[in-house]
Scaffold this motif. Structure first.
Motif, short mmCIF file in Angstrom:
data_model
loop_
_atom_site.label_atom_id
_atom_site.label_comp_id
_atom_site.label_asym_id
_atom_site.label_seq_id
_atom_site.Cartn_x
_atom_site.Cartn_y
_atom_site.Cartn_z
N LEU A 113 0.88 -1.26 0.03
CA LEU A 113 0.11 -0.18 0.10
C LEU A 113 0.76 1.29 0.13
CD1 LEU A 113 -2.85 -0.88 2.58
CD2 LEU A 113 -3.07 -0.69 0.29
N GLY A 114 2.21 1.07 0.09
CA GLY A 114 3.14 2.19 0.17
C GLY A 114 3.17 2.86 1.59
N LEU A 115 2.73 2.40 2.54
CA LEU A 115 2.73 2.81 3.97
C LEU A 115 4.11 3.04 4.31
CD1 LEU A 115 -0.12 1.02 5.70
CD2 LEU A 115 -0.16 3.34 4.37
N ALA A 116 4.46 4.18 5.02
CA ALA A 116 5.75 4.53 5.50
C ALA A 116 5.64 4.97 6.90
CB ALA A 116 6.33 5.62 4.76
N PRO A 117 6.78 5.00 7.43
CA PRO A 117 6.79 5.34 9.11
C PRO A 117 6.17 6.41 9.22
CG PRO A 117 8.84 4.44 8.47
CD PRO A 117 8.14 4.46 7.39
N GLY A 118 5.25 6.77 10.37
CA GLY A 118 4.61 7.97 10.41
C GLY A 118 3.19 7.95 9.87
N ASP A 119 2.82 7.23 8.99
CA ASP A 119 1.61 7.14 8.33
C ASP A 119 0.81 6.60 9.29
OD1 ASP A 119 2.48 7.95 5.70
OD2 ASP A 119 2.37 6.06 4.94
N ARG A 120 -0.60 7.04 9.28
CA ARG A 120 -1.73 6.72 10.31
C ARG A 120 -2.40 5.74 9.67
NH1 ARG A 120 -2.00 9.06 14.54
NH2 ARG A 120 -3.75 8.78 16.22
N ILE A 121 -2.88 4.73 10.19
CA ILE A 121 -3.64 3.74 9.88
C ILE A 121 -4.78 3.11 10.85
CG2 ILE A 121 -2.17 2.69 8.26
CD1 ILE A 121 -2.03 0.24 10.39
N ALA A 122 -5.88 2.76 10.65
CA ALA A 122 -6.88 2.28 11.56
C ALA A 122 -7.30 0.95 11.47
CB ALA A 122 -8.21 3.07 11.30
N ILE A 123 -7.27 0.21 12.25
CA ILE A 123 -7.56 -1.29 12.28
C ILE A 123 -8.55 -1.63 12.95
CG2 ILE A 123 -7.00 -3.59 13.23
CD1 ILE A 123 -4.00 -2.40 13.24
N ASN A 124 -9.75 -1.98 12.49
CA ASN A 124 -11.13 -2.45 13.14
C ASN A 124 -11.27 -4.03 12.86
OD1 ASN A 124 -13.70 -2.31 13.79
ND2 ASN A 124 -14.72 -1.36 12.25
N SER A 125 -11.51 -4.47 14.06
CA SER A 125 -11.23 -5.88 13.93
C SER A 125 -12.44 -6.62 14.81
CB SER A 125 -9.88 -6.39 14.80
OG SER A 125 -9.94 -7.82 14.62
N SER A 126 -12.71 -7.76 14.19
CA SER A 126 -13.88 -8.66 14.70
C SER A 126 -13.26 -9.24 16.16
CB SER A 126 -14.17 -9.60 13.95
OG SER A 126 -14.91 -10.63 14.62
N ALA A 127 -14.02 -9.06 17.10
CA ALA A 127 -13.28 -9.96 18.25
C ALA A 127 -13.51 -11.42 18.16
CB ALA A 127 -14.14 -9.41 19.61
N SER A 128 -13.89 -11.95 17.20
CA SER A 128 -13.98 -13.42 16.84
C SER A 128 -12.77 -13.87 16.41
CB SER A 128 -14.71 -13.89 15.76
OG SER A 128 -16.32 -13.23 16.22
N PHE A 129 -11.65 -12.94 16.05
CA PHE A 129 -10.34 -13.43 15.55
C PHE A 129 -9.26 -12.57 16.30
CE2 PHE A 129 -13.00 -15.50 12.60
CZ PHE A 129 -12.44 -16.75 12.27
#
Length: 151
Positions: A113-129
């Protein structure tokens, strides 16, 4: 008479196949990239801590059940309807999701995805895994990504 595979079993097999492909493809990455190796080691340490903390708080009957459902002692697969496992998803898929190879797969996806240090991401995850949540989080942190996470 042969019994047809259920939809759940087919999904579990598909997930296991994806895990195998991703892990095999990522193995060389870990060997050549010291940050990838450190990320996998950190993930494995998280699993040890979770497993040890869990073991310190459970009774013998639960310990026997966990030996059956989480033989690798990942700390990320539990008894049904526990704090980390519900009935959503098969046990095989949950075990496969706890593989440290997922850290490498997430790192590769973030790099693609071309992400580099300092880039901000969001992780939305199912609690099933929960194992996939931790793998994504460790991968992001190992790459210097800023991470907002909700599970």
């Amino acid at each position: 008479m042969r019994r047809a595979l259920s939809t759940t079993r087919l999904w579990a097999l598909a997930i296991l196949a994806l895990v195998a492909v991703g892990i095999v493809a990522a193995t060389g990455e870990q060997d050549s990239d010291p940050m990838a190796r450190l990320a996998v080691e950190r993930y494995e340490e998280i699993q040890r801590v979770l497993s040890n903390e869990r073991d310190a708080r459970i009774d013998e009957a639960t310990r026997r059940e966990l030996a059956r459902v989480d033989p690798a002692r990942t700390g990320l697969v539990g008894t049904e309807w526990s704090g980390i496992v519900t009935t959503a998803g098969s046990l095989e898929a949950k075990r496969a999701s706890a593989s440290p190879g997922w850290v490498l797969v997430y790192r590769r996806w973030f790099e693609q995805l071309g992400l580099a240090p300092g880039d901000r991401i969001a992780i939305n995850s199912s609690a099933s895994f929960p194992a996939l949540f931790y793998a994504a989080r460790v991968a992001a942190e190992s790459m210097g990504l800023e991470c907002d996470a909700v599970m």
